[in-house]
Design an enzyme around this catalytic site. Structure first.
Site, PDB file in Angstrom:
ATOM      1  CE  LYS A   1      -3.853  -2.075   2.392  1.00  0.00           C
ATOM      2  NZ  LYS A   1      -4.325  -2.524   3.849  1.00  0.00           N
TER       3      LYS A   1
ATOM      4  CD  GLN B   1      -3.846  -4.546   6.281  1.00  0.00           C
ATOM      5  OE1 GLN B   1      -3.839  -2.975   5.510  1.00  0.00           O
ATOM      6  NE2 GLN B   1      -4.604  -6.024   6.039  1.00  0.00           N
TER       7      GLN B   1
ATOM      8  CG  ASP C   1     -10.321  -0.532   5.018  1.00  0.00           C
ATOM      9  OD1 ASP C   1     -10.417  -0.691   3.387  1.00  0.00           O
ATOM     10  OD2 ASP C   1      -9.486  -1.586   6.049  1.00  0.00           O
TER      11      ASP C   1
END
Ligand code: NDP
Length: 302
Positions: free
Chosen positions: A57, A101, A124
């Protein structure tokens, strides 16, 4: 092997094109508005797969011309410490989107973390406000993997999904439910299947678009697929691969690719499919978030 399959949906090509498009938009926003979108990722612990995702990422974020921030926290970090980091990022004007995460160590509640993220920075798209807005047909931060699934299905269908019957196997907040909402938005007729659904193969065979998001290797067999269907395999399963050497592993999807490719009109491979789209969509989400926060208009087709 899969390189020779003509109906294979090329995640690399589609995600590369999307990342390039994001890069162009970032360059424009920087030069016209002096705004550099920033994405932050918080990694708690040392899960090897998560470390790889976070590294990838970061690379992709910088390649797109954006600011990338990474915060590593010890696996013994308390929920309060992670929540403090979330509060710090909520308040940081250089960070327009961020995520923690997952999975996080067991002493930390995943839902408490999600709930604490400012919905406008929720890269997200997991905050209940964003899930609710998506379900209400309002502008929302949308989870990246589901977005990637729909982009791929749409391309495979020649740009139009209206009227198609989509069957989604899996109903998680991360994948199954948002995929269903996005396909509904595309005017599909949507069926959501799960572990309590009856006669899954028969349900799957009705699908013009079949999305598998379960986490069970090779669960969807060739005879579950309607001839000509678009098959989107979200599953990422690591299985032993003794043929590669002792202790080696490889990734496979929820769909038995070799069987399904003989029947499907188009199919995503694993690896090389949906997984590659996730990062590209995350970058796009961050650009959208930055523009919303600064009142900058984006082109309709972005
Ligand atoms: P979850 O475990 O949260 O959800 C799995 C879903 O599958 C549940 O809804 C469950 O049903 C359903 N299910 C389980 N067993 C069966 C069965 N036998 N028959 C029918 N349905 C079943 O997983 P996620 O949604 O988070 O992830 C799904 C897969 O996608 C995983 O392999 C994951 O690694 C992968 N993934 C890939 C990403 C990418 O970037 N490509 C990103 C995110 C996930 P029930 O609700 O009834 O329990």
């Amino acid at each position: 092997m899969s390189e020779t399959v003509s109906n294979r949906i090329d995640g690399k090509a589609i995600s590369t094109a999307l990342k390039a498009r994001v890069g162009e938009e970032v360059a424009r926003i920087k030069s016209e508005h002096g705004l550099t979108p920033g994405l932050a990722v918080v990694l708690v612990g040392t899960d090897p797969a998560s470390e790889v995702y976070v590294r990838n990422k970061g690379i992709a974020t910088r390649e797109a011309g954006m600011n990338s921030f990474e915060y590593k926290m010890d696996s013994s970090a308390s929920e309060e410490e992670v929540l403090a980091k979330v509060a710090e990022l909520n308040a940081d004007p250089a960070v327009h989107g961020f995520l923690v995460q997952f999975p996080v160590p067991e002493q930390i509640s995943q839902q408490n973390i999600i709930d604490a993220i400012d919905p406008i920075k929720d890269a997200d798209g997991l905050h209940p406000l964003n899930a609710g807005r998506l379900a209400s047909g309002l502008p929302a931060m949308v989870p990246a993997t589901p977005e990637g699934c729909v982009i791929m299905a749409k391309q495979a269908a020649g740009g139009e999904l209206a009227g198609k019957h989509a069957v989604i196997i899996g109903r998680s907040n991360l994948v199954g439910k948002p995929v269903a909402q996005l396909l509904l938005k595309e005017n599909c007729t949507v069926t959501i299947a799960h572990s309590r659904s009856r006669d899954l193969p028969a349900l799957a065979r009705q699908a013009d678009i079949l999305v598998a998001a379960v986490g069970r290797p090779n669960m969807v067999r060739g005879d579950w697929v309607k001839p000509g269907a678009i098959v989107i395999d979200v599953g990422i399963n690591r299985i032993p691969a003794p043929e590669k050497g002792e202790g080696k592993t490889r990734l496979i999807g929820d769909v038995c690719f070799d069987e399904a490719k003989e029947v499907a009109g188009a199919i995503t491979p694993v690896p090389g499919g949906v997984g590659l789209m996730t990062v590209a969509c995350l970058l796009r989400n961050t650009v959208i978030a930055a523009c919303r926060q600064h009142g900058v208009a984006l082109p309709d087709d972005f």
